[in-house]
Scaffold this active site. Sequence first.
Site, PDB file in Angstrom:
ATOM      1  CG  ASP A  74       2.877   0.327   7.957  1.00 40.67           C
ATOM      2  OD1 ASP A  74       2.488   0.179   6.784  1.00 40.67           O
ATOM      3  OD2 ASP A  74       2.114   0.236   8.936  1.00 40.67           O
TER       4      ASP A  74
ATOM      5  CG  ASP B 219       1.794  -3.339   5.086  1.00 41.80           C
ATOM      6  OD1 ASP B 219       2.448  -2.322   5.304  1.00 41.80           O
ATOM      7  OD2 ASP B 219       0.600  -3.467   5.441  1.00 41.80           O
TER       8      ASP B 219
ATOM      9  CD  GLU C 230      -2.753  -1.820   5.215  1.00 44.74           C
ATOM     10  OE1 GLU C 230      -2.610  -2.920   5.768  1.00 44.74           O
ATOM     11  OE2 GLU C 230      -2.447  -0.744   5.776  1.00 44.74           O
ATOM     12  CD  GLU C 231      -1.489   1.802   7.718  1.00 44.61           C
ATOM     13  OE1 GLU C 231      -2.152   1.187   8.565  1.00 44.61           O
ATOM     14  OE2 GLU C 231      -0.267   1.626   7.555  1.00 44.61           O
TER      15      GLU C 231
ATOM     16  CG  HIS D 228       9.142   4.445  17.337  1.00 47.08           C
ATOM     17  ND1 HIS D 228      10.447   4.374  16.887  1.00 47.08           N
ATOM     18  CD2 HIS D 228       9.230   4.741  18.658  1.00 47.08           C
ATOM     19  CE1 HIS D 228      11.281   4.617  17.892  1.00 47.08           C
ATOM     20  NE2 HIS D 228      10.573   4.839  18.978  1.00 47.08           N
TER      21      HIS D 228
ATOM     22  CG  HIS E 107      -0.429   0.117   2.537  1.00 48.94           C
ATOM     23  ND1 HIS E 107      -0.304   1.319   3.179  1.00 48.94           N
ATOM     24  CD2 HIS E 107       0.031  -0.815   3.417  1.00 48.94           C
ATOM     25  CE1 HIS E 107       0.192   1.117   4.397  1.00 48.94           C
ATOM     26  NE2 HIS E 107       0.414  -0.161   4.568  1.00 48.94           N
TER      27      HIS E 107
HETATM   28 ZN   LIG Z   1       1.009  -1.078   6.372  1.00 44.95          ZN
END
Ligand SMILES: [Zn+2]
Length: 708
Positions: free
Chosen positions: A372, A438, A409-410, A521, A361
């Site tokens: 991420d 991801d 996605e989140e 984090h 994503h």
């Molecule tokens: Zn992600």
Amino acid sequence: MKLCLVLIAAVTVHGCEKEHSFRKHDRHIKRQNPNNSFPPVLDHNERILVDSFDSSSLATWSQYYSHKRNVAGESSTVPQWTANRWAKHGFTTRLDSYHVFLNYPVHQSLQLQHANGSNHYVSLEEEVLKLDETTGEPNRVPVYHGYSFSGNASAEFVYVGRGSQLDFQRLKNLGVKLEGNIALAKHGGPFRGLKVKNAQEFGMIGAVIFTDPGDDRNMTEANGFKAYPDGPARNPSSVQRGSVLFLSTYPGDPTTPGYPSKEGSSRMEKETVPDIPSIPISWIEAKPLLESLNGHGLTSQKVNRTNWIGAIPNAKYSSGPAPGVTLSLSNMMEDKTTQIWNTIGIINGTNQDEVVIVGNHHDAWMIGGAADPHSGSAIFIELSKAFGKLLKTGWKPKRTIVLASWDAEEYGLVGSTEWVEEYIPWLKDSAISYLNIDVGIAGTIPDFSATPDLHALTLSIARKVIWPHGTHRTLYDVWEEKTGEIGALGAQSDYTSFVHRGGIASIDMGTTRAPLDPIYHTHSNFDSYHWMEKFADPGFVLHKAVGQYLTLYLYHLADDAMLPLEPANYGPEMRAYFEELELTVASANAEAAVDIVPLKNAISAFEDAAQHFNTMRDSAVKSNSSVALKELNRKARDFGRGFISQGGLPGRPFYQHLIFAPGIDTGYAPVTFPGITEAVVAGNLTLATEFVEKTAEAVLAAARVLNT
Ligand SMILES: [Zn+2]
Ligand SMILES: *[C@@H]1O[C@H](CO)[C@@H](O)[C@H](O)[C@H]1NC(C)=O
Ligand SMILES: *[C@@H]1O[C@H](CO)[C@@H](O)[C@H](O)[C@H]1NC(C)=O
Ligand SMILES: *[C@@H]1O[C@H](CO)[C@@H](O)[C@H](O)[C@H]1NC(C)=O
Ligand SMILES: *[C@@H]1O[C@H](CO)[C@@H](O)[C@H](O)[C@H]1NC(C)=O
Ligand SMILES: *[C@@H]1O[C@H](CO)[C@@H](O)[C@H](O)[C@H]1NC(C)=O
Ligand SMILES: *[C@@H]1O[C@H](CO)[C@@H](O)[C@H](O)[C@H]1NC(C)=O
Ligand SMILES: *[C@@H]1O[C@H](CO)[C@@H](O)[C@H](O)[C@H]1NC(C)=O
Ligand SMILES: *[C@@H]1O[C@H](CO)[C@@H](O)[C@H](O)[C@H]1NC(C)=O
């Protein structure tokens, strides 16, 4: 809810706060003769792909992505930039857009009021660091929960542990007043949206979710490590943003369950978002809240729940409430139906009815996201470049390759879910596999979850990649030493719709933390380029290895004459799941009421069919019959569709795979034979029996594809 019944071992927190329940699945894999030749021997095309990867390019891509604000649905700049890069390397690209419900923060505040009337304002700001430029961006993203409810709540509050159904039930049974109060929950265990759902169902009026250093394992300030940015331990001000969607009911746009959200699509009442407000905070800000509960309500010993106690200094993790000590929570959101953009890139194969999809994503919770999702985004650019080099030699894949960079996605796997809902007939007809990355790089341990038919390929490709740390080691060697396990698939990332709607063979790959790796984090400003470059992957060497792995994986699926899927590996996996089911049924004293033998028989029939399939395939390979091989490849592609049941699981028709599903109260982590297991645990044995039949029928349907 299954936690109390079966072995769910070490729970680690990583990914988009991924929670893996590692099982010893690996023990079922038939290991071929380990070939420990080092360096790995690669053929001509593999060599071109692997040599194309360049760490300094990866750093450049990571730097680009990690300096852009790209919250879901905010802009098409990043997805368009990605499309342009892929196109440069020979992919035909486009943006697939949807109109979806999302919400954005307007005003968030939290206040603690002591019994003597004095007020303490809880800071909702992460520290601004001189060394880490993106933490101080003027347009940085506030801390909030995606899909949270707009509202204010003011009441006494109760510490509810990780906020599972069992945690709340335990407190209720012991007489703690939940109704009308605010829940204070820590991360870990259930997906955060389910913590809020549970709080709501127990009559609470708001939820505050904090990070606890007790989940950081050995990498803590208490163990003598300095906090980020001076060292690898957690920065105490880090906050985990994230979605509070009720993910285990269904992912995707809450207003269009089961169908794509196009402009003008009809919209349903939202069933998968909370109706109480919630807010995330850091551990340093949670400290005074927990301290004010010390000695009030139940002691942690009395509550006696696993993972109840964390590691915040001076906090005793008493339940509360403390008389007269209140929280005032304000969470104002702006609701919108707005555009999102998935970047799609295609190389046509010669076999148009065979497609491999690779996704990651592009939306992130902060300016940053170096782990991420942009460790994946950066790898995708290098992957497209590598395939571009191969195309220049005149190569054309046998199968069509689709690259996807998903939006939103989140918020709850929105971009990928809407896309799958739009293309599901085509996907069911032609998808060979879906490969997901991801959080590609968040630690030093290779981490795989996959459907059983991909386990063999997962390991054979791992032997082809050189690991950058240590000497003379392949990615396989490190994986075997550090985990030796391949997880099952729940709903942690964008593979979810492919597996649970499509019955498509899928893998989620990346890396996870060892106990002493730098703290990642999750969903915080400190998941930044600076952190990646200084702590997680100096030199971007892990990016390179994981990128080479994904690229070779895709290459073999797209181009091997014999599809490298192993349907037979579902056999031993299902046997292991069956043994767990037997334990579950036994501990519920339900053996007399629920006869699971039909499922056992179906698994045997599947094993026979898979053996027959293997025999046929061996002889097709021996006789080099391309016609026979084509037919057998079709079966390997299609048998997994058998595990899909149109009606889905009880109360959640979206989740249709009857072999595994995200647990109803875990959200992320998988439950096996979910229709039966969850009904047994809930005590509905009629329903359990109904799902024994349905599950056995699904296993037989998969077997029939292999047999005929
Ligand atoms: Zn992600
Ligand atoms: C190991 O790999 C090398 C190089 O591909 C090959 O020559 C050798 O036969 C393999 N050995 C085994 C036991 O498969
Ligand atoms: C009120 O109580 C809090 C918590 O016990 C304490 O820290 C604070 O100093 C008190 N304030 C006043 C004005 O007494
Ligand atoms: C909620 O609280 C905020 C801050 O305390 C306040 O500004 C706002 O007016 C309140 N909204 C409602 C609907 O009460
Ligand atoms: C982590 O801490 C545990 C418990 O204190 C200890 O047993 C273990 O050896 C430590 N692991 C590492 C890698 O330091
Ligand atoms: C805590 O619970 C466990 C089992 O869940 C039980 O064996 C133990 O006796 C309990 N301890 C206390 C102090 O109640
Ligand atoms: C790829 O195949 C599709 C479907 O047959 C076709 O519409 C498209 O034009 C092809 N693209 C290229 C670049 O050849
Ligand atoms: C197998 O068949 C393909 C064509 O279908 C041919 O290109 C290849 O050379 C054959 N391989 C062998 C070992 O005969
Ligand atoms: C058991 O499940 C069935 C089917 O969903 C439902 O009709 C029934 O009400 C459930 N029984 C109980 C006791 O919950």
